[in-house]
Motif scaffolding. Structure first.
Motif, PDB file in Angstrom:
ATOM      1  N   PRO A   8      -6.806  10.117 -22.273  1.00  0.00           N
ATOM      2  CA  PRO A   8      -7.920  11.060 -22.259  1.00  0.00           C
ATOM      3  C   PRO A   8      -8.547  11.161 -20.871  1.00  0.00           C
ATOM      4  O   PRO A   8      -8.497  10.204 -20.108  1.00  0.00           O
ATOM      5  CB  PRO A   8      -8.909  10.451 -23.252  1.00  0.00           C
ATOM      6  N   GLY A   9      -9.117  12.291 -20.601  1.00  0.00           N
ATOM      7  CA  GLY A   9      -9.836  12.462 -19.337  1.00  0.00           C
ATOM      8  C   GLY A   9      -8.912  12.766 -18.180  1.00  0.00           C
ATOM      9  O   GLY A   9      -7.687  12.729 -18.300  1.00  0.00           O
ATOM     10  N   PRO A  10      -9.508  13.051 -17.031  1.00  0.00           N
ATOM     11  CA  PRO A  10      -8.712  13.420 -15.854  1.00  0.00           C
ATOM     12  C   PRO A  10      -8.019  12.205 -15.253  1.00  0.00           C
ATOM     13  O   PRO A  10      -8.488  11.079 -15.376  1.00  0.00           O
ATOM     14  CB  PRO A  10      -9.760  13.985 -14.894  1.00  0.00           C
ATOM     15  N   THR A  11      -6.886  12.444 -14.635  1.00  0.00           N
ATOM     16  CA  THR A  11      -6.210  11.385 -13.911  1.00  0.00           C
ATOM     17  C   THR A  11      -6.623  11.501 -12.444  1.00  0.00           C
ATOM     18  O   THR A  11      -7.391  12.385 -12.082  1.00  0.00           O
ATOM     19  CB  THR A  11      -4.684  11.480 -14.094  1.00  0.00           C
ATOM     20  N   SER A  12      -6.132  10.608 -11.637  1.00  0.00           N
ATOM     21  CA  SER A  12      -6.464  10.670 -10.217  1.00  0.00           C
ATOM     22  C   SER A  12      -5.203  10.438  -9.403  1.00  0.00           C
ATOM     23  O   SER A  12      -4.217   9.898  -9.902  1.00  0.00           O
ATOM     24  CB  SER A  12      -7.507   9.599  -9.876  1.00  0.00           C
ATOM     25  N   ALA A  13      -5.248  10.827  -8.141  1.00  0.00           N
ATOM     26  CA  ALA A  13      -4.117  10.601  -7.250  1.00  0.00           C
ATOM     27  C   ALA A  13      -3.841   9.103  -7.120  1.00  0.00           C
ATOM     28  O   ALA A  13      -2.687   8.678  -7.054  1.00  0.00           O
ATOM     29  CB  ALA A  13      -4.386  11.221  -5.886  1.00  0.00           C
ATOM     30  N   PHE A  14      -4.898   8.300  -7.137  1.00  0.00           N
ATOM     31  CA  PHE A  14      -4.747   6.843  -7.051  1.00  0.00           C
ATOM     32  C   PHE A  14      -3.949   6.316  -8.234  1.00  0.00           C
ATOM     33  O   PHE A  14      -2.998   5.542  -8.077  1.00  0.00           O
ATOM     34  CB  PHE A  14      -6.121   6.173  -6.995  1.00  0.00           C
ATOM     35  N   MET A  15      -4.313   6.733  -9.442  1.00  0.00           N
ATOM     36  CA  MET A  15      -3.606   6.275 -10.636  1.00  0.00           C
ATOM     37  C   MET A  15      -2.164   6.783 -10.641  1.00  0.00           C
ATOM     38  O   MET A  15      -1.257   6.058 -11.020  1.00  0.00           O
ATOM     39  CB  MET A  15      -4.332   6.716 -11.902  1.00  0.00           C
ATOM     40  N   GLU A  16      -1.967   8.010 -10.231  1.00  0.00           N
ATOM     41  CA  GLU A  16      -0.606   8.541 -10.174  1.00  0.00           C
ATOM     42  C   GLU A  16       0.239   7.760  -9.170  1.00  0.00           C
ATOM     43  O   GLU A  16       1.411   7.492  -9.418  1.00  0.00           O
ATOM     44  CB  GLU A  16      -0.634  10.027  -9.846  1.00  0.00           C
ATOM     45  N   ALA A  17      -0.352   7.366  -8.049  1.00  0.00           N
ATOM     46  CA  ALA A  17       0.375   6.613  -7.033  1.00  0.00           C
ATOM     47  C   ALA A  17       0.782   5.225  -7.533  1.00  0.00           C
ATOM     48  O   ALA A  17       1.809   4.695  -7.109  1.00  0.00           O
ATOM     49  CB  ALA A  17      -0.459   6.488  -5.764  1.00  0.00           C
ATOM     50  N   SER A  18       0.004   4.656  -8.442  1.00  0.00           N
ATOM     51  CA  SER A  18       0.351   3.336  -8.971  1.00  0.00           C
ATOM     52  C   SER A  18       1.648   3.400  -9.770  1.00  0.00           C
ATOM     53  O   SER A  18       2.397   2.430  -9.830  1.00  0.00           O
ATOM     54  CB  SER A  18      -0.770   2.767  -9.841  1.00  0.00           C
ATOM     55  N   GLY A  19       1.909   4.544 -10.402  1.00  0.00           N
ATOM     56  CA  GLY A  19       3.131   4.706 -11.176  1.00  0.00           C
ATOM     57  C   GLY A  19       3.069   4.185 -12.594  1.00  0.00           C
ATOM     58  O   GLY A  19       4.080   4.170 -13.296  1.00  0.00           O
ATOM     59  N   LEU A  20       1.899   3.753 -13.053  1.00  0.00           N
ATOM     60  CA  LEU A  20       1.780   3.210 -14.408  1.00  0.00           C
ATOM     61  C   LEU A  20       2.043   4.288 -15.448  1.00  0.00           C
ATOM     62  O   LEU A  20       1.397   5.334 -15.459  1.00  0.00           O
ATOM     63  CB  LEU A  20       0.387   2.607 -14.629  1.00  0.00           C
ATOM     64  N   VAL A  21       3.007   4.027 -16.318  1.00  0.00           N
ATOM     65  CA  VAL A  21       3.307   4.889 -17.453  1.00  0.00           C
ATOM     66  C   VAL A  21       2.851   4.128 -18.695  1.00  0.00           C
ATOM     67  O   VAL A  21       3.380   3.055 -18.993  1.00  0.00           O
ATOM     68  CB  VAL A  21       4.814   5.216 -17.538  1.00  0.00           C
ATOM     69  N   VAL A  22       1.870   4.664 -19.395  1.00  0.00           N
ATOM     70  CA  VAL A  22       1.335   4.013 -20.591  1.00  0.00           C
ATOM     71  C   VAL A  22       2.136   4.489 -21.801  1.00  0.00           C
ATOM     72  O   VAL A  22       2.248   5.686 -22.044  1.00  0.00           O
ATOM     73  CB  VAL A  22      -0.166   4.327 -20.762  1.00  0.00           C
ATOM     74  N   THR A  23       2.690   3.545 -22.545  1.00  0.00           N
ATOM     75  CA  THR A  23       3.485   3.873 -23.725  1.00  0.00           C
ATOM     76  C   THR A  23       2.767   3.534 -25.028  1.00  0.00           C
ATOM     77  O   THR A  23       3.170   3.985 -26.091  1.00  0.00           O
ATOM     78  CB  THR A  23       4.838   3.133 -23.694  1.00  0.00           C
ATOM     79  N   GLU A  24       1.720   2.724 -24.930  1.00  0.00           N
ATOM     80  CA  GLU A  24       0.931   2.337 -26.102  1.00  0.00           C
ATOM     81  C   GLU A  24      -0.483   2.066 -25.624  1.00  0.00           C
ATOM     82  O   GLU A  24      -0.681   1.377 -24.626  1.00  0.00           O
ATOM     83  CB  GLU A  24       1.524   1.059 -26.711  1.00  0.00           C
ATOM     84  N   ALA A  25      -1.464   2.620 -26.322  1.00  0.00           N
ATOM     85  CA  ALA A  25      -2.846   2.401 -25.904  1.00  0.00           C
ATOM     86  C   ALA A  25      -3.748   2.366 -27.130  1.00  0.00           C
ATOM     87  O   ALA A  25      -3.825   3.342 -27.872  1.00  0.00           O
ATOM     88  CB  ALA A  25      -3.309   3.489 -24.942  1.00  0.00           C
ATOM     89  N   SER A  26      -4.411   1.236 -27.321  1.00  0.00           N
ATOM     90  CA  SER A  26      -5.395   1.095 -28.385  1.00  0.00           C
ATOM     91  C   SER A  26      -6.428   0.075 -27.931  1.00  0.00           C
ATOM     92  O   SER A  26      -6.286  -0.522 -26.863  1.00  0.00           O
ATOM     93  CB  SER A  26      -4.730   0.631 -29.685  1.00  0.00           C
ATOM     94  N   GLY A  27      -7.428  -0.124 -28.739  1.00  0.00           N
ATOM     95  CA  GLY A  27      -8.450  -1.111 -28.422  1.00  0.00           C
ATOM     96  C   GLY A  27      -7.986  -2.539 -28.607  1.00  0.00           C
ATOM     97  O   GLY A  27      -8.728  -3.472 -28.303  1.00  0.00           O
ATOM     98  N   SER A  28      -6.750  -2.730 -29.071  1.00  0.00           N
ATOM     99  CA  SER A  28      -6.230  -4.079 -29.256  1.00  0.00           C
ATOM    100  C   SER A  28      -4.950  -4.359 -28.459  1.00  0.00           C
ATOM    101  O   SER A  28      -4.479  -5.495 -28.429  1.00  0.00           O
ATOM    102  CB  SER A  28      -5.965  -4.353 -30.741  1.00  0.00           C
ATOM    103  N   ARG A  29      -4.414  -3.348 -27.793  1.00  0.00           N
ATOM    104  CA  ARG A  29      -3.211  -3.569 -26.983  1.00  0.00           C
ATOM    105  C   ARG A  29      -2.920  -2.327 -26.147  1.00  0.00           C
ATOM    106  O   ARG A  29      -3.028  -1.204 -26.623  1.00  0.00           O
ATOM    107  CB  ARG A  29      -2.016  -3.857 -27.884  1.00  0.00           C
ATOM    108  N   VAL A  30      -2.532  -2.575 -24.914  1.00  0.00           N
ATOM    109  CA  VAL A  30      -2.038  -1.519 -24.034  1.00  0.00           C
ATOM    110  C   VAL A  30      -0.693  -1.998 -23.510  1.00  0.00           C
ATOM    111  O   VAL A  30      -0.555  -3.157 -23.107  1.00  0.00           O
ATOM    112  CB  VAL A  30      -3.012  -1.239 -22.867  1.00  0.00           C
ATOM    113  N   ALA A  31       0.291  -1.121 -23.534  1.00  0.00           N
ATOM    114  CA  ALA A  31       1.607  -1.455 -22.993  1.00  0.00           C
ATOM    115  C   ALA A  31       2.098  -0.284 -22.155  1.00  0.00           C
ATOM    116  O   ALA A  31       1.730   0.866 -22.387  1.00  0.00           O
ATOM    117  CB  ALA A  31       2.596  -1.753 -24.123  1.00  0.00           C
ATOM    118  N   GLY A  32       2.928  -0.608 -21.189  1.00  0.00           N
ATOM    119  CA  GLY A  32       3.509   0.420 -20.345  1.00  0.00           C
ATOM    120  C   GLY A  32       4.447  -0.207 -19.343  1.00  0.00           C
ATOM    121  O   GLY A  32       4.845  -1.363 -19.477  1.00  0.00           O
ATOM    122  N   TYR A  33       4.789   0.577 -18.334  1.00  0.00           N
ATOM    123  CA  TYR A  33       5.696   0.080 -17.312  1.00  0.00           C
ATOM    124  C   TYR A  33       5.465   0.815 -16.006  1.00  0.00           C
ATOM    125  O   TYR A  33       4.847   1.880 -15.966  1.00  0.00           O
ATOM    126  CB  TYR A  33       7.157   0.244 -17.749  1.00  0.00           C
TER     127      TYR A  33
END
Length: 138
Positions: A8-33
């Motif tokens: 949700p919400g806007p992304t940023s150039a900083f976050m895009e540069a990190s390369g994080l791809v989120v595959t699961e997101a909840s209040g009890s677990r976040v996963a990605g690569y």
């Protein structure tokens, strides 16, 4: 096939540069690569520790914010303590964030970053978060 979760919400150039791809997101677990490569290197040819700290902050904040969204809040980092365990020149790094404690005003999350090819941890961090009201209409 891994489904990418739309954040949700806007992304940023900083976050895009990190390369994080989120595959699961909840209040009890976040996963990605992240596919680590030379874009993430120090001048000495290894992945920059600041990237690992960014991944800890990002994954923990996503999960912490998801945990309090129904209360009209989001979570911001107060303290990020990231240990760099192994150097890497490039790999797919698996990022997993899970809460240790989720209180009314603060949360503590642990985030592991693991080399997908070897199963060895590259970095591990703890992120303390403050739950604050969402800003609306500013």
């Amino acid at each position: 096939m891994t489904e990418v979760v739309q954040m949700p919400g806007p992304t940023s150039a900083f976050m895009e540069a990190s390369g994080l791809v989120v595959t699961e997101a909840s209040g009890s677990r976040v996963a990605g690569y992240v596919d680590l490569d030379e874009r993430h290197h120090t001048p000495f040819g290894v992945v920059h520790g600041g990237l690992y700290a960014t991944l800890v902050e990002s994954a923990g904040s996503i999960g912490g914010s998801a945990a309090v969204a129904d209360r009209g809040q989001f979570a911001v980092g107060l303290n990020n303590s990231t240990d760099f365990l192994r150097s890497s020149t490039g790999t797919r790094a698996i990022v997993v964030a899970e809460p240790i404690i989720q209180g009314r005003t603060q949360q503590l999350w642990v985030v592991t970053i693991t080399d997908d090819a070897t199963g060895k941890e590259l970095a591990r961090g703890q992120l303390r978060l403050q739950n604050i009201p969402l800003r609306t209409g500013e």
